[in-house]
Design a protein around this motif. Structure first.
Motif, mmCIF file in Angstrom:
data_model
loop_
_atom_site.group_PDB
_atom_site.id
_atom_site.type_symbol
_atom_site.label_atom_id
_atom_site.label_comp_id
_atom_site.label_asym_id
_atom_site.label_seq_id
_atom_site.Cartn_x
_atom_site.Cartn_y
_atom_site.Cartn_z
ATOM 1 N N ALA A 24 -4.637 5.949 -7.627
ATOM 2 C CA ALA A 24 -4.589 5.385 -6.274
ATOM 3 C C ALA A 24 -5.204 3.997 -6.318
ATOM 4 O O ALA A 24 -5.921 3.649 -7.252
ATOM 5 N N ILE A 25 -4.913 3.205 -5.291
ATOM 6 C CA ILE A 25 -5.409 1.827 -5.307
ATOM 7 C C ILE A 25 -6.062 1.494 -3.970
ATOM 8 O O ILE A 25 -5.679 2.021 -2.926
ATOM 9 N N ARG A 80 1.937 7.275 -8.719
ATOM 10 C CA ARG A 80 1.389 6.452 -7.640
ATOM 11 C C ARG A 80 0.792 7.318 -6.532
ATOM 12 O O ARG A 80 1.460 8.160 -5.967
ATOM 13 N N LEU A 140 4.018 -1.964 -10.442
ATOM 14 C CA LEU A 140 4.400 -2.534 -9.148
ATOM 15 C C LEU A 140 4.232 -4.045 -9.161
ATOM 16 O O LEU A 140 3.694 -4.634 -8.233
ATOM 17 N N ARG A 161 6.888 7.070 -8.986
ATOM 18 C CA ARG A 161 6.619 7.195 -7.558
ATOM 19 C C ARG A 161 6.120 8.595 -7.218
ATOM 20 O O ARG A 161 5.162 8.756 -6.467
ATOM 21 N N ARG A 165 3.888 1.563 -1.039
ATOM 22 C CA ARG A 165 4.512 1.690 -2.360
ATOM 23 C C ARG A 165 3.527 2.280 -3.355
ATOM 24 O O ARG A 165 3.875 3.155 -4.143
ATOM 25 N N ALA A 166 2.299 1.787 -3.313
ATOM 26 C CA ALA A 166 1.297 2.238 -4.280
ATOM 27 C C ALA A 166 0.925 3.701 -4.059
ATOM 28 O O ALA A 166 0.329 4.322 -4.933
ATOM 29 N N TYR A 167 1.258 4.240 -2.885
ATOM 30 C CA TYR A 167 0.959 5.643 -2.641
ATOM 31 C C TYR A 167 2.208 6.513 -2.737
ATOM 32 O O TYR A 167 2.244 7.625 -2.226
ATOM 33 N N GLY A 168 3.245 5.955 -3.361
ATOM 34 C CA GLY A 168 4.404 6.776 -3.675
ATOM 35 C C GLY A 168 5.371 7.018 -2.529
ATOM 36 O O GLY A 168 6.181 7.932 -2.583
ATOM 37 N N LEU A 217 0.843 -1.198 0.000
ATOM 38 C CA LEU A 217 0.000 0.000 0.000
ATOM 39 C C LEU A 217 0.881 1.253 0.000
ATOM 40 O O LEU A 217 0.649 2.182 -0.773
ATOM 41 N N LEU A 239 0.389 0.276 -12.304
ATOM 42 C CA LEU A 239 1.197 1.098 -11.391
ATOM 43 C C LEU A 239 2.680 0.744 -11.484
ATOM 44 O O LEU A 239 3.496 1.284 -10.754
#
Ligand code: SF4
Lengths: 332, 373
Positions: B110-111, B105, B58, B101, A232-235, A230, B56
């Protein structure tokens, strides 16, 4: 505040544990075959002499009476009289305890300071060369006894290279007058650190290896956590993920190992003190056993018990501090 | 139509394992336009989650995006070109890892993950986590970010957000945690939110509440969504357009009504038959037969032929691509099944084949419409 109440509650819980320790040590110590008075007076002593000594140390009374007396004594801070040294047990312990604590705490600081970065790097570079090196080193570390490491260090660094002294451990706060070749307090500290280096490494290696291993596996697991994904996915940057998001969660099992290690280290201190001829608790307990000095055996064992219990309590409180899911006594 | 917000073309993501290459996503293409909710549907293992993590960039190792293109608002998230020596290399305009990044992201895409229990960090307060992500993605200072976080918690229906801000995840129920994760996604004000089975772990009532809330908030903020799910009833409730995935491929693409009332692909029909609907009794529910084969060694021809009740010999040989099957004047509706006339491969003359699951019991089940149970 929850944490304070929790700490007090854990301290209160320790009392029955300590009483248990006293009870077991008392009866076990009294089961050791042989007679302290015999050891004290040598072979075939005069009967009156034996009886006088027995009366003096209360050995002529039945075990349960002596036990109750002893228990009452402990409650008031009186651990009895050492037959061998002919001094109060507490005095002997207070004389020896600082050296052992100095050694053990240093060994622990050494272990933690080296192990945590090693474990984290290992986890971050999982299955890469740095990881393999650190895993092999820690595997060797957990499987090598501390006294052997101590002997090897003495042979190499004291005997051949002459870099470090092999015997004794003066305390850094000792008076310069008591330390040979030291005039100022600074010199005392230096001498003390020189003496500390080898026993610290010998005793700390096992802890270091254990902490490295648990830190690594715990970090590997934590780095695979959904919360890391999570972040990572939010930078969030990778270094912050390692330092903050993954690290804090990963410390929970590490704390447990450190806490348990505290008692292992005290056990290890007995051997390390013997190897380096340090006058600490380890030597004291060995002397006590060799001379069947009941009160001293019980006193030293009790002190180890206290140290163990304190270790466990520190672990629990640290755990509760880091992990909000540990329910404090007042919330459950 | 205008330019799509997100455009995925022929995306291929593979996992290089000891047993061989797993083609988890095998050449899928789809678009997401501004303000719409696009469904990505299929059983687990179809490659939906790999597809979204590819967007993303990832994908967990040993997985890797090996081909295709992902464009988002004119930026290249992924794109390869042929180098001088014929090797494939990232195109110059492809965003670097740092740009991904910092710019994409959280900030743009967003996820929301599937498991609300595991997605929040157990040792930090809910508010702290929310605030951190808002700070990073909206360049706010901590005090502003905190205010924003509390507003968002209120928005997603968390009672007393000021006091709950300082609580830890374990003090929240599963549904409440999922609301927190939704708040997190919305608070970063992205243009696209990927919701990866966000209601699967929740019970039906909570799921309903959350779907309702998301629909309302989606209208309010006009955010686009990719909604990943295996549940056709969720699709019916919130999606505008749907992509159905099977074994790494998209096998049918349509607007939600067309998909439900003019189903083109037998797999989609099977998914629909397995879903409880008000116009059907429980007796009519038909679970999909068999299990999805491994993506490591997909069946030849149509990948669904081993489980397809309508499979014929030709399905084993011909691998159908996604073709436009819509009637003139209708919205685009594509499907990948050779039984349609758009594929002129002789389906009509081809003999039927025994499906893998046709071992008496389930074959009977297919024909008689579910006697068993
Ligand atoms: S191509 Fe054949 S096997 Fe595949 S879905 Fe269509 S009918 Fe079934």
């Amino acid at each position: 505040m929850g944490l304070l109440r929790y700490t007090l509650w854990r301290l209160a819980q320790a009392i029955p544990v300590l009483i248990g320790i006293i009870t077991i040590t008392f009866f076990l110590a009294n089961q050791i075959p042989g007679d302290p008075v015999e050891i004290m007076l040598g072979p075939s002593p005069a009967q009156e002499q034996v009886e006088a000594i027995r009366a003096r140390y209360g050995l002529d009374r039945p075990a349960y009476q002596r036990f109750l007396t002893y228990l009452a004594g402990v409650a008031t801070g009186d651990l009895g009289q050492s037959i061998y040294y002919d001094r109060p047990v507490l005095e002997m312990i207070l004389l020896r305890l600082p050296v052992t604590l100095y050694l053990t705490v240093s060994a622990f600081i050494f272990a933690i300071v080296t192990a945590i970065p090693l474990g984290v790097i290992s986890a971050k570079r999982r299955n890469k060369p740095a990881d393999h090196v650190s895993r092999i080193v820690s595997l060797i570390g957990v499987s090598t006894p501390s006294f052997w490491i101590g002997l090897m260090l003495i042979i190499v660094f004291a005997f051949y290279l002459g870099w470090f002294p092999a015997r004794g451990l003066p305390l850094p706060w000792a008076s310069p007058a008591d330390i040979r070749g030291a005039e100022t307090q600074l010199q005392v500290v230096r001498t003390s650190l020189y003496h500390l280096a080898m026993p610290m490494v010998a005793l700390g290696t096992l802890q270091m290896a254990q902490i490295t291993r648990i830190e690594r596996s715990s970090m590997v697991e934590s780095l695979q956590g959904e919360y890391v994904k999570l972040a990572r996915a939010y930078g969030v940057s990778e270094s912050k993920i390692v330092r903050k998001h993954a690290f804090q969660v990963a410390q929970l099992p590490v704390i447990t190992i450190v806490g348990l290690g505290l008692s292992t280290a005290l056990g290890g201190a007995v051997l390390t003190e013997t190897v380096f001829e340090i006058q600490g608790m380890g030597r004291l307990i060995i002397t006590a056993i060799n001379n069947q000095d009941y009160e001293l055996i019980m006193g030293t064992t009790f002190m180890f018990g206290v140290a163990f219990v304190i270790g466990v309590i520190i672990t629990d409180v640290a755990y509760a501090y880091i992990d909000p899911r540990v329910a404090y006594g007042d919330e459950s | 139509m205008t330019e799509p917000l997100l455009s995925v073309r022929d995306l291929k993501t593979q996992f290089f394992t000891e047993d061989g290459t797993v083609r988890a996503v095998d050449g899928i293409s789809f678009d997401v336009y501004e303000g719409e909710i696009v469904g990505l549907v299929g059983e687990s293992g179809a490659g939906k989650s790999v597809a979204t993590s590819s967007i993303l960039r990832l994908v967990d190792s040993p997985g890797e995006i090996v081909g295709g293109e992902i464009e988002f608002k004119g930026e290249t998230i992924f794109g390869l070109e042929e180098g001088d020596a014929g090797e494939l290399r990232p195109r110059d305009e492809m965003l670097t890892e740092t740009q991904m990044r910092k710019r994409i992201r959280g900030r743009e895409i967003a996820i929301i993950f599937q498991d609300p229990m595991e997605s929040l960090n157990p040792v930090f307060t809910v508010g702290g986590q929310l605030r951190e992500f808002i700070e990073i993605n909206r360049d706010l200072d901590p005090a502003e970010a905190k205010e924003e976080a509390i507003d968002m918690l209120r928005e997603v229906g968390i009672p007393a957000p000021e006091s709950r801000y300082d609580e830890y995840p374990h003090q929240f129920s599963g549904g409440m945690r999922q609301r927190v994760l939704i708040a997190m996604a919305l608070a970063c004000q992205p243009d696209l939110i990927i919701a990866d089975e966000p209601t699967t772990a929740l019970d039906v009532t909570v799921e309903g509440e959350i779907l309702e809330m998301v629909t309302a908030l989606q209208e309010k903020y006009d955010t686009s969504f990719i909604w990943v799910t295996h549940d056709m009833s969720v699709v019916a409730e919130i999606c505008d357009r749907v992509n159905v995935m099977y074994l790494g491929e998209i096998i049918e693409q349509a607007e939600v009504d067309d998909l439900f009332y003019d189903t083109k692909h037998p797999y989609t029909s099977a998914l629909l038959d397995s879903m409880p609907r008000p116009d059907k009794t429980v007796d009519e529910l038909r679970p999909i037969e068999g299990v999805m084969p491994e993506a490591i060694n997909p069946p030849s021809g149509c990948r669904f032929h081993s489980r397809c009740p309508e499979a014929r010999e030709v399905c084993r040989e011909v691998h159908p691509d996604l073709r436009d099957l819509s009637d003139e004047g209708e919205a685009t509706h594509t499907g990948a099944c050779v039984k349609h006339d758009a594929f002129d491969v002789g389906y009509g003359d081809s003999p039927a084949i025994e499906t893998e699951t046709g071992s008496g019991f389930s074959a009977g089940l297919t024909e008689t419409g579910g006697e068993a149970e």
